[in-house]
Write an enzyme that holds these catalytic residues in place. Structure first.
Site, PDB file in Angstrom:
ATOM      1  N   ASP A   1     -45.168  -6.918  27.376  1.00  0.00           N
ATOM      2  CA  ASP A   1     -44.591  -5.700  26.792  1.00  0.00           C
ATOM      3  C   ASP A   1     -45.234  -4.509  27.503  1.00  0.00           C
ATOM      4  OD1 ASP A   1     -44.066  -3.418  25.335  1.00  0.00           O
ATOM      5  OD2 ASP A   1     -44.414  -4.338  23.369  1.00  0.00           O
TER       6      ASP A   1
ATOM      7  N   LYS B   1     -40.452   3.656  27.057  1.00  0.00           N
ATOM      8  CA  LYS B   1     -41.032   5.011  26.972  1.00  0.00           C
ATOM      9  C   LYS B   1     -40.874   5.913  28.208  1.00  0.00           C
ATOM     10  CE  LYS B   1     -44.147   4.517  23.114  1.00  0.00           C
ATOM     11  NZ  LYS B   1     -44.380   3.158  22.579  1.00  0.00           N
TER      12      LYS B   1
ATOM     13  N   PHE C   1     -48.712  -4.206  19.153  1.00  0.00           N
ATOM     14  CA  PHE C   1     -47.615  -3.397  18.612  1.00  0.00           C
ATOM     15  C   PHE C   1     -46.388  -3.629  19.479  1.00  0.00           C
ATOM     16  CE2 PHE C   1     -44.834   0.278  18.331  1.00  0.00           C
ATOM     17  CZ  PHE C   1     -44.648   0.352  16.965  1.00  0.00           C
TER      18      PHE C   1
HETATM   19  C1  LIG Z   1     -43.836   2.344  21.594  1.00  0.00           C
HETATM   20  C2  LIG Z   1     -43.948   0.893  21.817  1.00  0.00           C
HETATM   21  C3  LIG Z   1     -42.931   0.015  21.387  1.00  0.00           C
HETATM   22  C4  LIG Z   1     -41.728   0.481  20.595  1.00  0.00           C
HETATM   23  O1  LIG Z   1     -40.932   1.352  21.330  1.00  0.00           O
HETATM   24  P1  LIG Z   1     -39.791   2.204  20.565  1.00  0.00           P
HETATM   25  O2  LIG Z   1     -39.085   2.904  21.680  1.00  0.00           O
HETATM   26  O3  LIG Z   1     -40.489   3.120  19.624  1.00  0.00           O
HETATM   27  O4  LIG Z   1     -38.928   1.244  19.844  1.00  0.00           O
HETATM   28  C5  LIG Z   1     -43.072  -1.328  21.692  1.00  0.00           C
HETATM   29  N1  LIG Z   1     -44.137  -1.786  22.375  1.00  0.00           N
HETATM   30  C6  LIG Z   1     -45.123  -0.976  22.796  1.00  0.00           C
HETATM   31  C7  LIG Z   1     -46.259  -1.542  23.574  1.00  0.00           C
HETATM   32  C8  LIG Z   1     -45.075   0.385  22.527  1.00  0.00           C
HETATM   33  O5  LIG Z   1     -46.074   1.184  22.906  1.00  0.00           O
END
Ligand SMILES: *Cc1c(COP(=O)(O)O)cnc(C)c1O
Length: 388
Positions: free
Chosen positions: A214, A243, A127
Site C-alpha cells: 500500500d 494521494k 492504515f
Molecule cells: C490515506 C491512506 C489510505 C486511504 O486513502 P483515501 O484516499 O483516504 O481513501 C490508504 N492507505 C494509506 C497508506 C493511506 O495513507
C-alpha cells in the site's frame, strides 16, 4: 455551524488559495505547508503543469465512461506501469478504492487456486482506508469500533516480526496475500525494516502469496524514489497508490505484475469515475513533472536537510524520543501526546500534523526549496523545544 456530518474535528481556518509550499487563509495570513493536504500536493499548490493539464482537458472532455477507451487513462496507465516496473493498472478515485481493488484481486487469485476462504495477512498499526474492507484490514481498533461486523478474511501480524509470518505460513493454508505499507503513515511514521520486507517478499514467493504494498501515502516520490519499494531492492506483485498521484484531483491506482496482472477480466471490477480523462490528465502531469524536475532526488536531499536540522536543533531535548522517516515523510516522536502542537504551529504560520498521538508528522511538498526546508525544520524545532 454547518450542515456537514461531524466526521472531522476541523481546525478553525479556511484557505482561499495557495502557491508552491504556501497556503493563504481567508484573513490573508500565509502558512508554510508542512503536510501537503496529507501527502497529496506533492507538486505544491497551483502548480502550472497540473493547472494547465486540467484546464486543457476540461476544455475538451471531463468524463466519457469506462464503456469506451480513454486515451488519457491508457497513457497514464503506461506511464505509471513503466515507472513502477509493473504490467498493468486499474484506476479508482481514492486510496481506499485502490486497496479495495487489491483486496478483491487477492481474493479472486485465491479462488482461482481453489482456496474457498482466501485470507490476507495485514499488520498491526496499518492504515488502509475507511471503507468496510479497508477498515477491516486497518490495524487500529478506534477506526473499526462501532462498525462491526468487520469483513472477514484478514489475519493480523505484528510488524517487523518475520517469525510470526513464518508461523502464519505454517498454520494457515488459506492465506493468499500479504498487504503492508512500507512506512506506516497514519500510525506515526512507523518504519518497516527493509530486511523484514525482503524476508516477507521471499515468504510470499515461496508460498505463492501475492506480496502487495500500500503506497497510497509513500508513493509518487514521497520517500525519494517514485515508489518506496524502489529504495528497498524488491518488487511487489501488487502496489496501490493515490494521494500524491493527482496533486489534489481524486485518483487512485492498483498496479500489478506477473500472475497478479492476469487475475481481473471483464466484469470483475469497475468504477464509474475511475480513470476519467480529467483525473488522468492531472496524474500524467504529476508523473511527468516528478521525472522532469528531479523531484525524487529533491525529496531525498530536502528530507535529509530537514531531518539533520531537527536532530541538531533538538539534540538534548528530553521530550524527543525519535526522529525517523525517509525522504519527505518524517516523524518526530515525543514522550507525550502532542495534538496541541498543531494549533501552536498554525499560530506560528506552519501547517503540521500529529499522527499516532505523540508523533509530529511532516509531509511537505516535494518541490520545497532549501530555504523553505530550513524554515520548516527551524519552526518545528522551536515548537518542540518550547513544548518540553
Ligand atoms: C490515506 C491512506 C489510505 C486511504 O486513502 P483515501 O484516499 O483516504 O481513501 C490508504 N492507505 C494509506 C497508506 C493511506 O495513507
Amino acid at each position: 455551524m454547518s450542515a456537514l456530518m461531524q466526521t472531522y474535528a476541523r481546525l478553525p481556518v479556511t484557505f482561499s488559495h495557495g502557491e508552491g509550499v504556501y497556503l493563504y487563509d481567508t484573513e490573508g495570513r500565509r502558512y508554510l505547508d508542512g503536510i501537503s493536504g496529507i501527502a497529496v500536493n506533492g507538486l505544491g499548490h497551483a502548480h502550472p503543469a497540473v493547472t494547465t493539464a486540467i484546464r486543457e482537458q476540461a476544455d475538451k472532455l471531463i468524463h466519457s465512461s469506462n464503456l469506451y477507451r480513454i486515451a488519457a487513462q491508457e497513457e497514464l496507465g503506461s506511464a505509471l506501469a513503466r515507472v513502477a516496473e509493473m504490467d498493468n493498472c486499474f484506476f479508482g478515485n481514492s486510496g481506499a478504492e485502490a486497496n479495495e481493488a487489491a483486496i478483491k484481486l487477492a481474493r479472486l487469485y485465491g479462488h482461482t487456486r481453489g482456496i474457498k476462504k482466501p485470507a490476507i495477512v495485514v499488520l498491526e498499526g496499518a492504515f488502509h482506508g475507511r471503507t468496510l474492507a479497508t477498515l477491516s484490514a486497518t490495524g487500529n481498533r478506534k477506526i473499526q469500533a462501532g462498525f462491526e461486523p468487520l469483513v472477514s478474511g484478514f489475519v493480523r501480524a505484528p510488524r517487523n516480526d518475520i517469525e510470526a509470518l513464518r508461523q502464519i505460513a505454517a498454520k494457515n493454508p488459506d492465506v493468499v496475500a500479504f498487504l503492508a505499507e512500507p512506512i506506516q503513515g497514519e500510525s506515526g511514521v512507523q518504519m518497516l525494516d527493509p530486511q523484514y520486507l525482503q524476508a516477507a517478499r521471499e515468504i510470499c514467493s515461496r508460498e505463492d502469496w501475492l506480496f502487495m504494498l500500500d503506497e497510497v501515502q509513500t508513493g509518487n516520490g514521497r520517500t525519494g524514489t517514485y515508489f518506496a519499494y524502489q529504495g528497498l531492492d524488491l518488487i511487489p506483485d501488487v502496489v496501490t497508490t493515490a494521494k500524491g498521484l493527482g496533486n489534489g484531483v481524486p485518483i487512485g491506482a492498483c498496479l500489478a505484475r506477473g500472475a497478479a496482472a492476469q487475475v481481473f477480466g471483464a466484469g470483475h471490477h469497475g468504477s464509474t469515475f475511475g480513470g476519467n480523462p480529467l483525473a488522468c490528465a492531472a496524474g500524467l502531469a504529476v508523473v511527468r513533472t516528478i521525472a522532469q524536475d528531479g523531484l525524487c532526488a529533491n525529496a531525498t536531499a530536502m528530507g535529509q536537510l530537514i531531518a539533520d536540522t531537527l536532530r541538531a536543533e533538538c539534540a538534548g531535548v528530553k521530550n524527543v524520543t525519535a526522529i525517523r522517516g525517509k525522504g519527505l515523510m518524517l516523524g518526530i516522536e515525543l514522550r507525550k501526546d502532542c495534538g496541541e502542537l498543531v494549533q501552536r504551529a498554525m499560530d506560528a504560520g506552519l501547517l503540521i500534523n500529529v499522527a499516532g498521538g505523540n508523533t509530529v508528522r511532516l509531509l511537505p511538498p516535494l518541490v520545497i526549496s532549501e530555504t523553505e526546508a530550513r524554515d520548516l525544520a527551524g519552526g518545528v524545532a522551536d515548537l518542540i523545544r518550547n513544548f518540553d
